[in-house]
Design an enzyme around this catalytic site. Structure first.
Site, PDB file in Angstrom:
ATOM      1  N   PHE A 120      -6.521  -0.754 -15.415  1.00  0.00           N
ATOM      2  CA  PHE A 120      -7.590  -0.223 -16.267  1.00  0.00           C
ATOM      3  C   PHE A 120      -8.831  -1.081 -16.076  1.00  0.00           C
ATOM      4  O   PHE A 120      -8.792  -2.299 -16.250  1.00  0.00           O
ATOM      5  CB  PHE A 120      -7.180  -0.223 -17.739  1.00  0.00           C
ATOM      6  N   ASN A 143       0.299   6.394 -34.852  1.00  0.00           N
ATOM      7  CA  ASN A 143       1.557   7.094 -34.638  1.00  0.00           C
ATOM      8  C   ASN A 143       2.664   6.283 -35.316  1.00  0.00           C
ATOM      9  O   ASN A 143       2.398   5.246 -35.942  1.00  0.00           O
ATOM     10  CB  ASN A 143       1.832   7.333 -33.153  1.00  0.00           C
ATOM     11  N   GLY A 179       6.209  16.151 -36.145  1.00  0.00           N
ATOM     12  CA  GLY A 179       5.031  16.456 -36.940  1.00  0.00           C
ATOM     13  C   GLY A 179       4.272  15.236 -37.396  1.00  0.00           C
ATOM     14  O   GLY A 179       4.092  14.272 -36.650  1.00  0.00           O
ATOM     15  N   GLN A 214      -5.293  -0.501 -29.175  1.00  0.00           N
ATOM     16  CA  GLN A 214      -5.692  -1.897 -29.343  1.00  0.00           C
ATOM     17  C   GLN A 214      -4.750  -2.671 -30.257  1.00  0.00           C
ATOM     18  O   GLN A 214      -4.794  -3.903 -30.293  1.00  0.00           O
ATOM     19  CB  GLN A 214      -7.131  -1.983 -29.886  1.00  0.00           C
ATOM     20  N   GLY A 261      -2.400  13.029 -29.346  1.00  0.00           N
ATOM     21  CA  GLY A 261      -2.811  12.389 -30.588  1.00  0.00           C
ATOM     22  C   GLY A 261      -4.298  12.538 -30.845  1.00  0.00           C
ATOM     23  O   GLY A 261      -4.733  12.706 -31.997  1.00  0.00           O
ATOM     24  N   ASP A 262      -5.098  12.489 -29.788  1.00  0.00           N
ATOM     25  CA  ASP A 262      -6.543  12.674 -29.943  1.00  0.00           C
ATOM     26  C   ASP A 262      -6.856  14.087 -30.435  1.00  0.00           C
ATOM     27  O   ASP A 262      -7.747  14.281 -31.268  1.00  0.00           O
ATOM     28  CB  ASP A 262      -7.254  12.420 -28.613  1.00  0.00           C
ATOM     29  N   SER A 285       0.867  -1.181   0.000  1.00  0.00           N
ATOM     30  CA  SER A 285       0.000   0.000   0.000  1.00  0.00           C
ATOM     31  C   SER A 285       0.902   1.229   0.000  1.00  0.00           C
ATOM     32  O   SER A 285       1.863   1.307   0.765  1.00  0.00           O
ATOM     33  CB  SER A 285      -0.903   0.007   1.243  1.00  0.00           C
ATOM     34  N   ASN A 341     -12.178  12.519 -25.988  1.00  0.00           N
ATOM     35  CA  ASN A 341     -11.157  13.538 -26.228  1.00  0.00           C
ATOM     36  C   ASN A 341     -11.268  14.122 -27.639  1.00  0.00           C
ATOM     37  O   ASN A 341     -11.163  15.334 -27.840  1.00  0.00           O
ATOM     38  CB  ASN A 341      -9.760  12.942 -26.049  1.00  0.00           C
ATOM     39  N   GLY A 392     -10.561   9.151 -22.415  1.00  0.00           N
ATOM     40  CA  GLY A 392     -11.119   8.219 -23.395  1.00  0.00           C
ATOM     41  C   GLY A 392     -10.941   8.815 -24.778  1.00  0.00           C
ATOM     42  O   GLY A 392     -11.215  10.003 -24.996  1.00  0.00           O
TER      43      GLY A 392
END
Length: 325
Positions: free
Chosen positions: A116, A195, A228, A173, A255-256, A36, A52, A48
């Site tokens: 997650f 990317n 870029g 994914q 990226g979003d 802990s 975004n 998400g």
């Protein structure tokens, strides 16, 4: 132009531990680990990929249709998105599961311990696109972002069967998917976003060369961080788009934001290079801010940054589409 954005909707719970995880690990006892850590601070951020991207497009004056699955705990987040102009009427609300959540603790070495929780995201596979298209008077494009894998497969298949142009953006994914799944997601897409690392991973896992992928999709858009982005089309020279000069603070959601700007340009009817320039400009605001939806700007400031990097012609082309300051 009406664009639906499908993909994950989540919240990020980020904590900081002032110390080093490594100092609490006993190698001989890892099979009995029970630890802990006292976190010094907690930040809860909206996130998400689909949320975004939709947030970014709405900030540029569009009204994207957000498509995904959430829990009943989504009320405050929904209100935030709707206040910024996102169409949230087609979001599926689970009766039993919470909205997807990323819980992460960083230590002073930037090591992470994270979990997650997919939660309601698993129900995104139950969403059909046809009723959404009917509600909004037709869809010109559907972006299929990282989501429940079966939801991604279903949305892609439905776009093909209903002849709705789609944009493949598998992003996170790709690490978990096999070649057959990736081939199924990208073949026939008008646009494929990745990317630089994901571009190589796509080729490796599908077994398709870069040229073969260009035979399967309309245009590949590959983002390269501070270097870029590049647009790749079969039989044409690559189009290199430089990034803006920024003071980087935190990269989550950059990226979003690029995709949000690019899709906004697409909705405005701009040429692909200019779409990428709009995307790069919007991405600059995110990397200079902590959190993927915490940035803000005025139309004048956005146009100034666009012109400073890409020239007066770019700013003149975009100006009619931005809400005046």
């Amino acid at each position: 132009m009406k664009i639906a954005i499908t993909g994950s909707i989540a919240t990020d719970h980020l904590m900081t531990f002032r110390g080093r995880f490594a100092e609490s690990l006993v190698v001989e006892q890892l099979d009995k680990i029970s630890l802990s850590f006292l976190a010094e601070d907690l930040e809860i951020r909206r996130g998400g990929v689909a949320a975004n991207i939709s947030f970014g497009m709405a900030n540029l004056g569009l009204r994207p249709v957000l498509v995904g699955a959430v829990g009943e705990d989504f009320a405050d987040y929904r209100s935030w998105l709707e206040r910024h102009g996102v169409d949230c009427e087609s979001i599926h609300v689970s009766e039993t599961k919470h909205t997807a959540r990323f819980v992460c603790t960083n230590d002073d070495d930037q090591a992470q311990i994270a979990t997650f929780y997919a939660g309601a995201m698993g129900e995104a596979r139950e969403i059909e696109l046809a009723p959404i298209a009917t509600r909004v008077g037709g869809l010109d494009h559907v972006l299929i972002g990282a989501n429940d894998p079966e939801a991604m497969r279903r949305h892609t298949a439905e776009c093909r069967s209903r002849k709705i142009p789609f944009i493949a953006d598998p992003s996170q994914q790709l690490a978990f998917a096999n070649g057959a799944f990736i081939r199924d997601l990208i073949e026939g897409a008008d646009w494929l976003f990745t990317n630089e690392y994901e571009a190589h991973l796509t080729e490796q896992k599908t077994g398709w060369s870069g040229e073969e992928i260009l035979q399967k999709v309309g245009t590949r858009v590959v983002t390269k961080g501070k270097d870029g982005a590049v647009l790749l089309r079969q039989g044409q020279d690559p189009i290199e788009v430089p990034a803006l000069t920024v003071t980087a603070v935190e990269a989550t959601g950059v990226g979003d934001a690029f995709r949000a700007g690019f899709l906004s340009g697409l909705a405005w009817g701009l040429e692909p290079q200019l779409c990428a320039e709009v995307g790069s400009t919007l991405a600059a605001y995110v990397i200079e801010t902590v959190g993927p939806q915490e940035y803000h700007f005025t139309a004048d400031h956005f146009l100034t940054r666009l012109e400073d990097t890409y020239g007066a012609v770019a700013a003149t082309a975009v100006r009619p589409f931005l809400i005046p300051s």
